[in-house]
Scaffold this motif. Structure first.
Motif, PDB file in Angstrom:
ATOM      1  N   MET A  81       0.825  -1.252  -0.016  1.00 38.06           N
ATOM      2  CA  MET A  81      -0.129  -0.075  -0.174  1.00 38.06           C
ATOM      3  C   MET A  81       0.833   1.346  -0.002  1.00 38.06           C
ATOM      4  O   MET A  81       0.572   2.247  -0.775  1.00 38.06           O
ATOM      5  CB  MET A  81      -0.916   0.059   1.252  1.00 38.06           C
ATOM      6  CG  MET A  81      -2.013  -0.951   0.989  1.00 38.06           C
ATOM      7  SD  MET A  81      -3.027  -0.968  -0.628  1.00 38.06           S
ATOM      8  CE  MET A  81      -3.407   0.910  -0.605  1.00 38.06           C
TER       9      MET A  81
ATOM     10  N   ILE B 167       1.603   1.861  -3.479  1.00 39.04           N
ATOM     11  CA  ILE B 167       0.811   2.501  -4.491  1.00 39.04           C
ATOM     12  C   ILE B 167       0.676   3.991  -4.095  1.00 39.04           C
ATOM     13  O   ILE B 167       0.482   4.699  -4.861  1.00 39.04           O
ATOM     14  CB  ILE B 167      -0.202   1.550  -4.206  1.00 39.04           C
ATOM     15  CG1 ILE B 167      -0.311  -0.018  -4.781  1.00 39.04           C
ATOM     16  CG2 ILE B 167      -1.711   2.216  -4.638  1.00 39.04           C
ATOM     17  CD1 ILE B 167      -1.409  -0.886  -4.428  1.00 39.04           C
TER      18      ILE B 167
ATOM     19  N   PHE C 246      -8.121  -4.747  -5.214  1.00 39.08           N
ATOM     20  CA  PHE C 246      -7.634  -5.029  -3.802  1.00 39.08           C
ATOM     21  C   PHE C 246      -8.572  -3.855  -3.014  1.00 39.08           C
ATOM     22  O   PHE C 246      -8.189  -2.638  -3.330  1.00 39.08           O
ATOM     23  CB  PHE C 246      -6.219  -4.910  -3.710  1.00 39.08           C
ATOM     24  CG  PHE C 246      -5.739  -5.250  -2.203  1.00 39.08           C
ATOM     25  CD1 PHE C 246      -5.756  -6.379  -1.763  1.00 39.08           C
ATOM     26  CD2 PHE C 246      -5.219  -3.928  -1.765  1.00 39.08           C
ATOM     27  CE1 PHE C 246      -5.451  -6.524  -0.424  1.00 39.08           C
ATOM     28  CE2 PHE C 246      -4.767  -4.331  -0.445  1.00 39.08           C
ATOM     29  CZ  PHE C 246      -4.866  -5.395   0.207  1.00 39.08           C
TER      30      PHE C 246
ATOM     31  N   THR D 229      -6.613  -0.797  -1.898  1.00 39.02           N
ATOM     32  CA  THR D 229      -6.507   0.269  -2.799  1.00 39.02           C
ATOM     33  C   THR D 229      -7.573   0.801  -3.450  1.00 39.02           C
ATOM     34  O   THR D 229      -7.572   2.252  -3.660  1.00 39.02           O
ATOM     35  CB  THR D 229      -5.753  -0.854  -4.155  1.00 39.02           C
ATOM     36  OG1 THR D 229      -4.813  -1.663  -3.470  1.00 39.02           O
ATOM     37  CG2 THR D 229      -5.267   0.219  -5.426  1.00 39.02           C
TER      38      THR D 229
ATOM     39  N   THR E  66       0.801  -7.994  -8.119  1.00 40.39           N
ATOM     40  CA  THR E  66       1.069  -8.823  -7.011  1.00 40.39           C
ATOM     41  C   THR E  66       0.626 -10.181  -7.409  1.00 40.39           C
ATOM     42  O   THR E  66       1.160 -11.233  -7.155  1.00 40.39           O
ATOM     43  CB  THR E  66       0.340  -8.399  -5.948  1.00 40.39           C
ATOM     44  OG1 THR E  66       0.992  -6.838  -5.741  1.00 40.39           O
ATOM     45  CG2 THR E  66       0.283  -9.150  -4.745  1.00 40.39           C
TER      46      THR E  66
ATOM     47  N   SER F 299       3.165  -6.112  -4.233  1.00 39.56           N
ATOM     48  CA  SER F 299       3.368  -6.340  -2.880  1.00 39.56           C
ATOM     49  C   SER F 299       4.106  -7.439  -2.347  1.00 39.56           C
ATOM     50  O   SER F 299       4.086  -8.569  -2.828  1.00 39.56           O
ATOM     51  CB  SER F 299       1.984  -6.758  -2.116  1.00 39.56           C
ATOM     52  OG  SER F 299       2.096  -7.104  -0.852  1.00 39.56           O
TER      53      SER F 299
ATOM     54  N   THR G 213       4.838  -8.632   0.283  1.00 36.69           N
ATOM     55  CA  THR G 213       4.372  -9.338   1.209  1.00 36.69           C
ATOM     56  C   THR G 213       3.887 -10.725   0.720  1.00 36.69           C
ATOM     57  O   THR G 213       3.490 -11.657   1.580  1.00 36.69           O
ATOM     58  CB  THR G 213       3.069  -8.728   1.960  1.00 36.69           C
ATOM     59  OG1 THR G 213       3.653  -7.292   2.098  1.00 36.69           O
ATOM     60  CG2 THR G 213       2.772  -9.068   3.257  1.00 36.69           C
ATOM     61  N   LYS G 214       3.315 -10.716  -0.514  1.00 40.42           N
ATOM     62  CA  LYS G 214       2.478 -11.795  -0.910  1.00 40.42           C
ATOM     63  C   LYS G 214       3.416 -13.119  -1.536  1.00 40.42           C
ATOM     64  O   LYS G 214       4.231 -13.450  -0.781  1.00 40.42           O
ATOM     65  CB  LYS G 214       1.498 -11.515  -2.037  1.00 40.42           C
ATOM     66  CG  LYS G 214       0.737 -10.282  -1.585  1.00 40.42           C
ATOM     67  CD  LYS G 214      -0.157 -10.575  -0.298  1.00 40.42           C
ATOM     68  CE  LYS G 214      -1.106  -9.560   0.283  1.00 40.42           C
ATOM     69  NZ  LYS G 214      -1.573  -8.525  -0.583  1.00 40.42           N
TER      70      LYS G 214
ATOM     71  N   GLY H 135       6.400  -5.701   2.756  1.00 45.51           N
ATOM     72  CA  GLY H 135       6.895  -4.926   1.805  1.00 45.51           C
ATOM     73  C   GLY H 135       6.427  -4.625   0.567  1.00 45.51           C
ATOM     74  O   GLY H 135       5.389  -5.287   0.006  1.00 45.51           O
TER      75      GLY H 135
HETATM   76  C1  LIG Z   1      -1.908  -7.169  -0.550  1.00 42.53           C
HETATM   77  C2  LIG Z   1      -2.170  -6.613  -1.637  1.00 42.53           C
HETATM   78  C3  LIG Z   1      -1.654  -5.307  -1.950  1.00 42.53           C
HETATM   79  C4  LIG Z   1      -1.212  -4.526  -0.613  1.00 42.53           C
HETATM   80  O1  LIG Z   1       0.047  -5.038  -0.002  1.00 42.53           O
HETATM   81  P1  LIG Z   1       0.497  -4.878   1.318  1.00 42.53           P
HETATM   82  O2  LIG Z   1       1.989  -5.352   1.445  1.00 42.53           O
HETATM   83  O3  LIG Z   1      -0.304  -5.766   2.381  1.00 42.53           O
HETATM   84  O4  LIG Z   1       0.363  -3.408   1.720  1.00 42.53           O
HETATM   85  C5  LIG Z   1      -1.919  -4.256  -2.810  1.00 42.53           C
HETATM   86  N1  LIG Z   1      -2.325  -5.061  -3.986  1.00 42.53           N
HETATM   87  C6  LIG Z   1      -2.694  -6.265  -4.066  1.00 42.53           C
HETATM   88  C7  LIG Z   1      -3.045  -6.933  -5.280  1.00 42.53           C
HETATM   89  C8  LIG Z   1      -2.368  -7.017  -2.919  1.00 42.53           C
HETATM   90  O5  LIG Z   1      -2.862  -8.490  -2.995  1.00 42.53           O
END
Ligand SMILES: *Cc1c(COP(=O)(O)O)cnc(C)c1O
Length: 414
Positions: free
Chosen positions: A87, A90, A111, A114, A184, A204, A206-207, A217
């Motif tokens: 986020m 973005i 998302f 977003t 992502t 992201s 994080t995923k 991240g």
């Molecule tokens: C999770 C996600 C985000 C945000 O990522 P964070 O690391 O949780 O802030 C943005 N876009 C998509 C498609 C996501 O799945």
């Protein structure tokens, strides 16, 4: 680095690109916030961007630059910048590149957070048109002479709509609109975003990239496919000699330095370790998702199954042409209305009831009552989100164990 295949490059990237000290295979974590210079002239030169270096770790540090080098290599881009979360990446891109009076075209399958962020842009004098990005005609029709940027995702969550990325890329190139893609869901191991003429890729970390649910991240990468000289919002001080870096220079100064959502150095290490197994995890999770979706669509108790790998999915052919024999690892389903979906989910033993996605573990979430709760019933209907829609983020467990879990959960509830 020699052009090894992506899988090989990801495993050796830190060692070969960043050459850690004393033969280390991982970049060490840099804990220093400040940086000392023998000569003040050298300090001034780094401040002014004349030489590379670090002055304060909110703006840059060795750990973060090391990770940026790897991520940029993965996308074959010209520059990457990391942020504390997806986020943050973005919001930094939007706030550093847009100003009052600008217009943006945004997918309405987004998302949830977003979407919430985009909804607040009106308060800053930036207007947003939400369109169905599976239909390039709607994208084209929404463009005005104030449109600066288009934002969409490759595959949407939870509905798995696939944006018409080739057509959108051509429209944006023709109209000189910046094409920002949140990639992502379909990381570079399954999708070549340069081939569709995207300009900025946001991911992201994080995923899937980190993959283990232990670090947050985000990153933005400039693919070098946009002519920044045609973009009216780059401030004179960021019009550096290399025009391909205009956008990223402004994002780094306004989006990272001034807003300040910097990735923690220790997080960079966790993310780079995750990257080593990205190809393998993505392939396995996609294969599992395909088998799980096939099982669900063959069982009448699942009345709807959304997965781009299924031949009946509205964008199946598009997904086949865009992605490298993988359809990602997100699927969603509805159960027959005679079945209480909460009881069904509570009966799962292996699958976790949890938000988050892109993990090694398989996760289930009812979306209307959680991540899209804030949107209200009308917005959810527009976004195609049924009240009993369940999202599954498929992990890399043995797929028979997963299918067994989804079968046994029907016991004692019908
Ligand atoms: C999770 C996600 C985000 C945000 O990522 P964070 O690391 O949780 O802030 C943005 N876009 C998509 C498609 C996501 O799945």
């Amino acid at each position: 680095m020699k052009k090894y295949s992506p899988q090989t490059r990801h495993i050796h990237a830190d060692r070969l690109i960043n050459k850690p000290e004393q033969g280390g295979v991982h970049q060490s974590t840099s804990n220093s916030v400040l940086f000392d210079f023998d000569q003040v002239e050298a300090l001034e030169s780094v401040f002014q961007g004349k030489t590379a270096g670090h002055v304060y770790s909110r703006s840059s540090s060795p750990s973060i630059v090391g990770l940026q080098n790897i991520l940029c290599d993965m996308e074959s881009g010209v520059a990457s910048t990391c942020f504390a979360t997806g986020m943050a990446a973005i919001s930094a891109v939007i706030f550093s590149l847009l100003k009052q009076g600008d217009h943006v075209v945004v997918s309405h399958f987004l998302f949830g957070n977003t979407r919430s962020f985009m909804d607040s842009l009106a308060d800053f004098g930036i207007t947003v048109s939400y369109v169905d990005t599976t239909d390039a005609k709607q994208v084209e029709a929404a463009i005005t002479d104030k449109t600066r940027l288009l934002f969409c995702e490759s595959v949407a969550n939870p509905g798995t709509q696939v944006s018409d990325l080739n057509a959108i890329g051509s429209i944006c190139a023709k109209q000189r609109i910046l094409f920002v893609l949140d990639n992502t869901m379909t990381p570079c191991v399954m999708f070549d975003s340069k081939a569709v003429n995207a300009n900025l890729i946001i991911t992201s970390l994080t995923k899937y990239i980190s993959g283990h649910g232990n670090v947050l991240g985000g990153v933005v990468t400039d693919l070098g496919t946009f002519d920044w000289q045609s973009f009216p919002n780059i401030k004179p001080q960021y019009q550096v000699p290399d025009t391909s870096l205009w956008g990223m220079t402004q994002i780094r100064k306004k989006g990272l330095r001034d807003i300040g959502a910097t990735l923690a150095p220790a997080s960079a290490h966790s993310i780079s370790v995750g990257i080593e197994t990205l190809s393998m995890r993505m392939k396995m999770a996609s294969e599992n998702a395909m088998k799980l979706a096939a099982f669900m669509s063959s069982d009448k108790r699942f009345t709807l199954v959304n997965y781009p790998g299924l031949p009946l999915h509205p964008q199946h052919d598009l997904a086949t042409s865009l992605f490298a024999n993988q359809y990602g690892a997100i699927l969603s389903f509805c159960l027959d209305e005679s079945i209480d979906f909460r009881r069904y989910l509570n009966n799962l033993h292996l699958v976790l009831r949890a938000t988050h996605l892109g993990d090694t573990r398989t996760l289930a979430l009812p979306v209307a009552s959680t991540i899209f709760h804030e949107n209200g019933p009308q917005r959810r209907a527009e976004m195609g989100i049924q009240d009993n829609l369940i999202r599954i983020s498929v992990g890399i467990e043995n797929v028979e164990d997963l299918i067994d879990d989804f079968i046994q959960a029907f016991e004692n509830i019908e």
